[in-house]
Design a protein around this motif. Structure first.
Motif, short mmCIF file in Angstrom:
data_model
loop_
_atom_site.label_atom_id
_atom_site.label_comp_id
_atom_site.label_asym_id
_atom_site.label_seq_id
_atom_site.Cartn_x
_atom_site.Cartn_y
_atom_site.Cartn_z
N GLU A 171 0.83 -1.21 0.00
CA GLU A 171 0.00 0.00 0.00
C GLU A 171 0.87 1.27 0.00
O GLU A 171 0.61 2.21 -0.74
N PHE A 172 1.91 1.26 0.84
CA PHE A 172 2.80 2.43 0.92
C PHE A 172 3.48 2.69 -0.43
O PHE A 172 3.58 3.83 -0.89
N VAL A 173 3.96 1.62 -1.04
CA VAL A 173 4.66 1.77 -2.33
C VAL A 173 3.68 2.30 -3.37
O VAL A 173 4.00 3.22 -4.15
N GLY A 174 2.48 1.75 -3.39
CA GLY A 174 1.45 2.23 -4.33
C GLY A 174 1.14 3.71 -4.11
O GLY A 174 1.03 4.49 -5.07
N ALA A 175 1.04 4.10 -2.83
CA ALA A 175 0.74 5.50 -2.52
C ALA A 175 1.87 6.42 -2.97
O ALA A 175 1.64 7.55 -3.43
N LEU A 176 3.10 5.95 -2.85
CA LEU A 176 4.24 6.76 -3.30
C LEU A 176 4.15 7.02 -4.81
O LEU A 176 4.40 8.13 -5.28
#
Ligand code: FMN
Length: 189
Positions: A171-176
């Motif tokens: 999720e964090f990588v996608g948000a970045l």
């Protein structure tokens, strides 16, 4: 990036290691890129010679360094995935940045850049990432402030095949990447 065209991101992992967590995180980013964004993974880091200004001044950029500069120039944005070595950026990554940064027309100037990193340690490359941000102050790279993606205790977040399996980290990588897309579009306006 003409209107309606996909944003081209050049992804650079600062690790040469086959089982690299950072290269694995970059592959995950490639998968998780939102619609309208494509991440190309740079494969040439190992071929870049140690920086030598005599070489550059005498014979010009060695082919691998010229190729990296051209790829950076052609990209709409960069995603740099850095390991942390001795509280900083690995030498191979810094060396590549040093080559790419030399005149004329240094290609980081005004370039949208996102940074992330993975480490087996507790801080998830925080110190290396802040050093990388400092490097891009001098080079006028437009580094995205947030979200900061620091993948700590990386051993538990990837499987044996190097797939990012931790849902929260995905999720964090996608948000970045979503933030990098917006950042790139904003800088174009
Ligand atoms: C020379 C060297 C220095 C390191 N220094 C740090 C460090 O300062 N902080 C940290 O969290 N990990 C440190 N490590 C461990 C790396 O985070 C770990 O090897 C990591 O897996 C490297 O990234 P990679 O998996 O993408 O190759 C160091 C490793 C090496 C080889």
């Amino acid at each position: 990036m003409a209107d309606g065209q996909s944003i081209k991101v050049l992804g650079i992992s600062g690790s040469l290691r086959r089982g690299s967590f950072n290269s694995a995180a970059l592959r995950a980013a490639q998968e998780l890129a939102p619609a309208g964004m494509a991440v190309e993974i740079y494969q040439g880091l190992r071929d870049i010679p140690p920086y030598d200004d005599d070489l550059r001044q005498g014979q010009g950029f060695p082919t691998p360094a010229a190729d990296l500069r051209a790829r950076i120039k052609a990209a709409d944005a960069l995603l740099i995935v850095t390991p942390e070595y001795n509280y900083s950026v690995p030498g191979v990554l810094k060396n590549a940045i040093d080559w790419a940064s030399r005149p004329p027309e240094q290609p980081f100037d005004g370039k949208p850049i996102a940074i992330m990193g993975a480490s087996p340690g507790a801080l998830g490359t925080a110190r290396a990432q802040y050093h990388l941000r400092q490097i891009f102050v001098f080079l006028n790279g437009m580094v995205l402030n947030r979200p900061e993606v620091m993948i700590a205790q990386a051993g538990g977040r990837f499987d044996a095949e190097g797939r990012l399996t931790d849902a929260k980290t995905r999720e964090f990588v996608g948000a970045l990447l979503v933030a990098l897309k917006e950042w790139t579009e904003r800088l174009r306006r």
